[in-house]
Design an enzyme around this catalytic site. Structure first.
Site, PDB file in Angstrom:
ATOM      1  N   HIS A 252       4.740   8.432   6.254  1.00  9.78           N
ATOM      2  CA  HIS A 252       4.144   7.184   6.744  1.00  9.78           C
ATOM      3  C   HIS A 252       2.702   7.017   6.260  1.00  9.78           C
ATOM      4  CE1 HIS A 252       7.434   5.699   9.346  1.00  9.78           C
ATOM      5  NE2 HIS A 252       7.775   6.970   9.297  1.00  9.78           N
ATOM      6  N   THR A 253       2.388   7.680   5.174  1.00 14.66           N
ATOM      7  CA  THR A 253       1.080   7.494   4.544  1.00 14.66           C
ATOM      8  C   THR A 253       1.169   6.464   3.419  1.00 14.66           C
ATOM      9  OG1 THR A 253       1.648   9.472   3.295  1.00 14.66           O
ATOM     10  CG2 THR A 253       0.055   9.750   5.067  1.00 14.66           C
TER      11      THR A 253
ATOM     12  N   SER B 115      17.041   8.346   0.641  1.00 19.73           N
ATOM     13  CA  SER B 115      16.715   7.222  -0.247  1.00 19.73           C
ATOM     14  C   SER B 115      17.823   6.815  -1.199  1.00 19.73           C
ATOM     15  CB  SER B 115      15.438   7.519  -1.044  1.00 19.73           C
ATOM     16  OG  SER B 115      14.367   7.577  -0.176  1.00 19.73           O
TER      17      SER B 115
ATOM     18  N   GLU C 217      13.155  -4.501  -1.264  1.00 21.81           N
ATOM     19  CA  GLU C 217      13.297  -4.073   0.142  1.00 21.81           C
ATOM     20  C   GLU C 217      12.610  -5.076   1.071  1.00 21.81           C
ATOM     21  OE1 GLU C 217      14.843  -1.448   1.483  1.00 21.81           O
ATOM     22  OE2 GLU C 217      15.304  -0.295  -0.315  1.00 21.81           O
TER      23      GLU C 217
ATOM     24  N   ASP D  55       9.627   5.890  -2.030  1.00 25.69           N
ATOM     25  CA  ASP D  55      10.992   6.243  -2.432  1.00 25.69           C
ATOM     26  C   ASP D  55      11.287   5.758  -3.853  1.00 25.69           C
ATOM     27  OD1 ASP D  55      10.916   6.953   0.212  1.00 25.69           O
ATOM     28  OD2 ASP D  55      12.158   5.284   0.903  1.00 25.69           O
TER      29      ASP D  55
ATOM     30  N   TYR E 238      10.117   1.529  12.773  1.00 28.51           N
ATOM     31  CA  TYR E 238       9.319   1.626  11.540  1.00 28.51           C
ATOM     32  C   TYR E 238       8.290   0.490  11.487  1.00 28.51           C
ATOM     33  CZ  TYR E 238       8.364   2.269   6.544  1.00 28.51           C
ATOM     34  OH  TYR E 238       7.748   2.497   5.329  1.00 28.51           O
TER      35      TYR E 238
HETATM   36  C1  GLA Z   1      10.838   5.423   4.442  1.00 30.09           C
HETATM   37  C2  GLA Z   1      10.154   4.332   3.617  1.00 30.09           C
HETATM   38  C3  GLA Z   1       9.012   4.919   2.808  1.00 30.09           C
HETATM   39  C4  GLA Z   1       8.050   5.723   3.687  1.00 30.09           C
HETATM   40  C5  GLA Z   1       8.818   6.706   4.568  1.00 30.09           C
HETATM   41  C6  GLA Z   1       7.932   7.400   5.570  1.00 30.09           C
HETATM   42  O1  GLA Z   1      11.445   6.345   3.588  1.00 30.09           O
HETATM   43  O2  GLA Z   1      11.088   3.741   2.745  1.00 30.09           O
HETATM   44  O3  GLA Z   1       8.324   3.881   2.154  1.00 30.09           O
HETATM   45  O4  GLA Z   1       7.242   4.895   4.464  1.00 30.09           O
HETATM   46  O5  GLA Z   1       9.875   6.077   5.270  1.00 30.09           O
HETATM   47  O6  GLA Z   1       7.058   8.255   4.934  1.00 30.09           O
END
Ligand code: GLA
Length: 381
Positions: free
Chosen positions: A35-36, A126, A160, A172, A221
């Protein structure tokens, strides 16, 4: 039969010809930096040895015909008439990526193809970024698009955000597009620069799928994202990347309690990610493992995106001999964890973790040892 051979056989059956190209785009596991990405910070993911493969040949017109082996589904759409939400989800990723490319000025060629993969779906590895990057690679194989990892990743994120309606960051797609075999990648999500970071010798990355899935994860999220943005506004910066831990401590008075915890996670996680990359260059597995453990505690206590099964899996993994560290990986609320384990102990680790996790939860986990794969590429057909 290998996945590629199977893909080729299905292609020949459907289109009565051989494919001109096979493209591949991998799934990923994030080692640290959670989440960075949407806080303009750093992430340290690795492409896994599981991928989406797409066999294709060009068409003379502007139609895309594509069959999915995994979904037992076939769709057709025209590049001149792309409408959102008309097809099943897997096909929306293909169409959405085509839309994002056309929308940013590329004129695409039609093709016909077959897609299949071995990235578990909805497990936080992913698979959706992989199908987007495989689609971008397909258009690049036909010469409609000049391949540039960061640019393709940006357009995958646009797919997305604007086509699928998930407000995800760019990690991702960046790792699926730009991975370097044998390495994790330190990605600067503000400047979209990539720096390969080799795994220390003698250690294995083990993915621990808890067999839980991310129910209602979109709202969780998006809520975290909004809380991070509120915290950035409080500090008067564009993104939490711009706040150091000492600035956070000095300036957090007045910040709403929940946003404060979310910000503390992001700011500390960003620092841990840079420290973990330095430890990779120093070949210091113990230090990487320690940072992974701290990252998990921060996601559990401050970002609050874990759940009982995930915490149980991580505790069991951390307690095994030869485990340097373990944490949840990906967006959260379910899915997979990742552990850094002595290669010599990897088998014993996997056995013990599976058994204990099932005892504790009644769930059957899936464990995979993964090497660090290369990013999206065109293979010989
Ligand atoms: C998902 C999102 C990414 C990222 C992660 C958390 O995978 O698609 O962009 O924010 O969560 O790190």
């Amino acid at each position: 039969m290998s996945l590629r051979d199977h893909l080729q056989a299905v292609f020949e059956k459907r289109f009565k010809a051989k494919p001109t190209y096979i493209v591949r785009a991998p799934g990923r596991v994030n080692l640290i930096g959670e989440h960075t990405d949407y806080n303009a910070g750093f992430v340290l993911p690795m492409a896994i040895n599981r991928a989406i493969y797409l066999a294709l040949r060009p068409r003379e017109d502007r139609y895309v015909f594509v069959e999915s082996i995994d979904y037992g589904d076939y769709v057709e759409f025209s590049l001149d008439e792309m409408v959102r939400g008309r097809h099943s989800q897997w096909a929306e990723y293909v169409k959405g990526m085509a839309w994002a490319l056309e929308d940013s000025g590329y004129t695409l060629n039609g093709w016909e193809g077959v897609v299949a993969g071995d990235v578990p779906i909805g497990a936080g590895l992913s698979s959706s970024a992989a199908i987007e990057m495989a689609t971008a690679r397909a258009f690049s194989a036909l010469g409609s698009v000049a391949w540039d990892a960061a640019n393709m990743a940006r357009l995958g994120q646009k797919t997305e955000n604007q086509w699928i309606d998930v407000q995800s960051g760019i990690m991702d797609q960046m790792i699926s597009a730009g991975a370097v075999e044998g390495n994790a990648l330190l990605i600067d999500c503000r400047w979209l620069t990539l720096k390969p970071a080799p795994l220390p010798p003698g250690v294995s990355i083990i993915i621990l799928d808890t067999a839980t899935r991310r129910e209602l994860s979109h709202s969780g999220y998006n809520e975290r994202r909004a809380q991070c943005e509120a915290a950035a506004r409080h500090f008067g910066v564009a993104a939490l990347r711009d706040v150091t831990m000492s600035q956070f401590i000095a300036g957090s008075a007045g910040l709403e309690a929940r946003a404060l915890k979310r910000a503390r996670h992001v700011i500390s996680e960003n620092a841990r990610t840079l420290q973990a990359a330095a430890a990779m260059y120093a070949g210091d597995a113990a230090e990487i493992g320690r940072l992974m453990n701290d990252s998990h505690a921060s996601m559990r206590d401050d970002f609050e995106i874990t759940r009982r099964e995930i915490d149980t899996m991580v505790e069991i993994a951390q307690a095994q001999p030869g485990c340097y560290g373990a944490r949840m990986t990906g967006g959260g609320f379910g899915g997979c964890c990742v552990a850094l384990v002595d290669t010599d102990r990897a088998d014993a680790f996997s056995e013990a973790v599976s058994e204990r996790y099932t005892q504790a939860t009644d769930l059957a986990p899936a464990l995979y040892v993964s090497s660090a794969a290369a990013g999206a590429e065109i293979l010989q057909a």
